[in-house]
Design a protein around this motif. Sequence first.
Motif, PDB file in Angstrom:
ATOM      1  N   GLU A 114     -19.213   0.158  16.931  1.00 50.94           N
ATOM      2  CA  GLU A 114     -19.699  -1.200  17.138  1.00 50.94           C
ATOM      3  C   GLU A 114     -18.559  -2.102  17.581  1.00 50.94           C
ATOM      4  N   GLN A 115     -18.873  -3.069  18.409  1.00 52.23           N
ATOM      5  CA  GLN A 115     -17.894  -4.072  18.834  1.00 52.23           C
ATOM      6  C   GLN A 115     -17.290  -4.712  17.592  1.00 52.23           C
ATOM      7  N   GLY A 116     -15.979  -4.931  17.582  1.00 51.29           N
ATOM      8  CA  GLY A 116     -15.313  -5.538  16.433  1.00 51.29           C
ATOM      9  C   GLY A 116     -14.873  -4.544  15.378  1.00 51.29           C
ATOM     10  N   SER A 117     -14.983  -3.245  15.667  1.00 53.63           N
ATOM     11  CA  SER A 117     -14.540  -2.223  14.718  1.00 53.63           C
ATOM     12  C   SER A 117     -13.018  -2.149  14.698  1.00 53.63           C
ATOM     13  N   ASN A 118     -12.481  -1.675  13.571  1.00 57.52           N
ATOM     14  CA  ASN A 118     -11.033  -1.572  13.441  1.00 57.52           C
ATOM     15  C   ASN A 118     -10.594  -0.103  13.330  1.00 57.52           C
ATOM     16  N   VAL A 119      -9.297   0.097  13.221  1.00 54.56           N
ATOM     17  CA  VAL A 119      -8.724   1.445  13.170  1.00 54.56           C
ATOM     18  C   VAL A 119      -9.271   2.222  11.967  1.00 54.56           C
ATOM     19  N   ASP A 120      -9.400   1.557  10.829  1.00 52.11           N
ATOM     20  CA  ASP A 120      -9.906   2.206   9.628  1.00 52.11           C
ATOM     21  C   ASP A 120     -11.327   2.732   9.832  1.00 52.11           C
ATOM     22  N   GLN A 121     -12.160   1.961  10.497  1.00 51.84           N
ATOM     23  CA  GLN A 121     -13.537   2.396  10.763  1.00 51.84           C
ATOM     24  C   GLN A 121     -13.551   3.597  11.705  1.00 51.84           C
ATOM     25  N   LEU A 122     -12.666   3.599  12.691  1.00 54.63           N
ATOM     26  CA  LEU A 122     -12.559   4.751  13.590  1.00 54.63           C
ATOM     27  C   LEU A 122     -12.118   5.985  12.814  1.00 54.63           C
ATOM     28  N   GLU A 123     -11.108   5.830  11.967  1.00 59.50           N
ATOM     29  CA  GLU A 123     -10.620   6.962  11.180  1.00 59.50           C
ATOM     30  C   GLU A 123     -11.730   7.533  10.295  1.00 59.50           C
ATOM     31  N   ASN A 124     -12.485   6.672   9.642  1.00 62.86           N
ATOM     32  CA  ASN A 124     -13.588   7.136   8.790  1.00 62.86           C
ATOM     33  C   ASN A 124     -14.637   7.883   9.592  1.00 62.86           C
ATOM     34  N   LEU A 125     -14.986   7.371  10.761  1.00 54.99           N
ATOM     35  CA  LEU A 125     -15.969   8.036  11.610  1.00 54.99           C
ATOM     36  C   LEU A 125     -15.478   9.430  12.007  1.00 54.99           C
ATOM     37  N   LEU A 126     -14.203   9.532  12.391  1.00 57.37           N
ATOM     38  CA  LEU A 126     -13.658  10.823  12.814  1.00 57.37           C
ATOM     39  C   LEU A 126     -13.559  11.806  11.655  1.00 57.37           C
ATOM     40  N   LYS A 127     -13.229  11.322  10.462  1.00 59.18           N
ATOM     41  CA  LYS A 127     -13.171  12.205   9.288  1.00 59.18           C
ATOM     42  C   LYS A 127     -14.561  12.695   8.898  1.00 59.18           C
ATOM     43  N   ASP A 128     -15.586  11.871   9.124  1.00 55.69           N
ATOM     44  CA  ASP A 128     -16.962  12.310   8.876  1.00 55.69           C
ATOM     45  C   ASP A 128     -17.394  13.349   9.908  1.00 55.69           C
ATOM     46  N   LYS A 129     -17.009  13.137  11.143  1.00 55.02           N
ATOM     47  CA  LYS A 129     -17.393  14.046  12.232  1.00 55.02           C
ATOM     48  C   LYS A 129     -16.648  15.375  12.148  1.00 55.02           C
ATOM     49  N   TYR A 130     -15.351  15.304  11.807  1.00 55.62           N
ATOM     50  CA  TYR A 130     -14.504  16.493  11.715  1.00 55.62           C
ATOM     51  C   TYR A 130     -13.964  16.585  10.293  1.00 55.62           C
ATOM     52  N   ARG A 131     -14.701  17.260   9.424  1.00 57.46           N
ATOM     53  CA  ARG A 131     -14.376  17.325   7.997  1.00 57.46           C
ATOM     54  C   ARG A 131     -12.960  17.830   7.717  1.00 57.46           C
ATOM     55  N   LYS A 132     -12.425  18.696   8.576  1.00 64.57           N
ATOM     56  CA  LYS A 132     -11.077  19.229   8.348  1.00 64.57           C
ATOM     57  C   LYS A 132     -10.002  18.144   8.472  1.00 64.57           C
ATOM     58  N   LEU A 133     -10.312  17.048   9.116  1.00 62.16           N
ATOM     59  CA  LEU A 133      -9.353  15.942   9.226  1.00 62.16           C
ATOM     60  C   LEU A 133      -9.134  15.251   7.875  1.00 62.16           C
ATOM     61  N   GLN A 134     -10.089  15.391   6.955  1.00 62.24           N
ATOM     62  CA  GLN A 134      -9.972  14.732   5.659  1.00 62.24           C
ATOM     63  C   GLN A 134      -8.767  15.237   4.868  1.00 62.24           C
TER      64      GLN A 134
END
Length: 79
Positions: A25-45
């Motif tokens: 979403e417009q106005g998202s920050n780095v933390d929100q991107l990191e959370n999305l990627l960790k959800d998408k790629y569980r091994k990143l957690q």
Amino acid sequence: MELKVLYFGMIAEITNCQEEMIFLEQGSNVDQLENLLKDKYRKLQDLSFKIAIDKEIKSNIVLLNTKNEIALLPPFSGG
């Protein structure tokens, strides 16, 4: 908004790609991107990595925009 995210080293192996387009979403920050990627790629957690915005490591509260160059950087070994 659509963001181009670059992956390097073991992160590229985990994601099985060197780059991809991510939608946030417009106005998202780095933390929100990191959370999305960790959800998408569980091994990143379980992996310690940095997110560079325009070739600089920035705070997780920095707002993102479509012009940003975003890169996930794996842990570096020193010597």
